[in-house]
Design an enzyme around this catalytic site. Sequence first.
Site: not given
Length: 695
Positions: A57, A384, A414, A444, A477, A573, A601
């Site tokens: 991270n 993704r 990304r 997205h 997630y 979060r 998530h």
Amino acid sequence: MNHIANHHHAIDLDNHDYYINRELSLLQFNLRVLEQAMDERHPLMERLNFLLIFSSNMDEFFEIRVAGLKNRLETGTGQPGPDGMLAQEILDEIARVTHEAVQRQYHILQDILLPALAEEGVHFLRREHWTRRQAEWVKKYFREQVYPVLTPIALDPAHPFPRLVNKSLNFIVPLDGKDAFGRSTGLAIVPAPRSLPRLIRLPEHICENGNDNFIFLSSMIHAHVSDLFPGMSATGCYQFRVTRNADLEVDEDAEDLASALKGELLSRRYGDEVRLEVADNCPRHLVDYLLEQFELTAQDAYEVNGPVNLARMFTSVNRPRLHYAPFTPRVPAALKKHESVFDAIDQGDILLHHPFESFSPVVNLLAEAARDPKVLAIKQTLYRTGTNSEILDHLETAARNGKEVTAVVELRARFDEESNIEGARRLQEAGAMVVYGVVGYKTHAKMLLVVRRDGDGIKRYAHLGTGNYHTKTTRIYTDYGLMTAEKGLCQDVHKIFQELTGMGKAARLKHLKHSPFTLHPSLISWIDFETEQARAGKPARIIAKFNSLTESRIMQALYRASQAGVEIDLIVRGICCLRPGIPGLSENIRVRSIIGRFLEHTRIYHFHHAGEDLLYCSSADWMDRNLFNRVETCFPVNDPLLKMRILREGLDYYLRDNGQAWTLNPDGTYTRVQPEEGEAPFLAQQALLEELTGG
């Protein structure tokens, strides 16, 4: 009452003091992740993993956020956020917090986790503890596996300082003596090849203490570094690693986005330097020398007591009690009753709560659609997906079976750009229509639409989600997915796909809200409606759960709602730029963050709405980029039973959590929630695991 109302007018909602800086809030999230390494409720190897997740991270934090700040500083561009902090102030504060955090991280590693793992028979052996047999084995391994792929670089006028790849492990080696050419430069750089593992497991027969013995590649190179410089002697060997700016600058007007992106991916490896990590025993003059080479300041140097590249230490040992107990995600009963996923959805909407419930129904829906002669078309967004993706396999099959397959692939997700370019290529070769979203707006949204013949007409089936179509992340997630054949919803999904692939005005949707068009205005109007209800003395309530809150108009609307007396609970979060609990401004707002085994998530928005209980799930966080620069969906959950489930499992449980919850203080720090005297610990994720998987 009037006195209060007048008092409220006096509060300036643009006041910088009422907002927390976005980067510093993100840093606080990373600190909460780091603290998981100290939580004894997690098994030991999982605690180690949290320590490593903190590292990766922080890598991304420096590659993207710190790099952006440094860029702003150099170019004098970029506007401060609502908090009004300047780039240099933020960088100074980041350095202060991060230096402390990194020291704590290595203290946890060296003094707590490694000794505890050693007691369990998992050893990370330091050079000084190798037995003679182990040292011999290492020597042989080094000669056969490591030496042939190392390229030591002596530093002299003919060999200037090499360009080192972003985040790669390297060594700086001071040398004594002269080499074969009579050169005595005194310094060399040894890059560790990326092809070599960073951790090497020792064979059992040379270990007296069980079978989980590991040696760091860095120790191995360190022990044999002199072999790389015949006739000279290495007087030291210090590992270091440089982090570079990895944010891609892609020309949005490029003729072919895929090939423009490929060129950029190479340059990502050599962006501007933003951080130097170096072994803490490295002499000062060498640290200064490296800083000078990378044009960095002392503030950018992190001297660490241990491996500089912890993110690459992920490993697993076959000791079940050191890892989380495995679980089997449940398949909802509605799907078990029917052979066909279509038949199951025909009976009513199906809600999936991952990872507690399986993602396989979504994969099965695609698999069935790919083979079903009645299916005419499949449309799907892919943000993704991962490289070996079953989802891509089924879309390929569908295209080869002559169905109209449309995939809206977001190439700029990304750090997933390469696998997305590869996925797009595979689909195109199978005959699918691949669209790269809309220039300037990342796609997205998470949507899947199947168009199927139904008697004389056609029927649509949709899946809408809060998470990606990535089978790996659906196991780690928390996300919601809704499978529906509800006419109005499916009609809206169809319209959004048309908007993404064609040209024309924004789609007029009846049920879904979507960015960059109706989602932001809808959120503001829902919040304002609660504010009016509270002012009229009626019940008013907002509960929302998402990953980040940075958008200033939403924060101001929430402040006004709090002033009017609306009770607001936010479960955020990651980043939260709003300051809760400020008298006269936000005393009715509470913000909490849950960090546990699974990455939170789900995005859920709930408004009391005069007793109507509006409940939406979404792919969007309350951030500028999600609301204005991306294509996002937000879908209502209308089925009363499913709505009850989300309210209970997705919101109430998280508000009750007193084991993995942190509350945000007005000053931007977080405090861990502890059970009250005599109160039993309640962990939302654990409760859901027990209830939904029976495990």
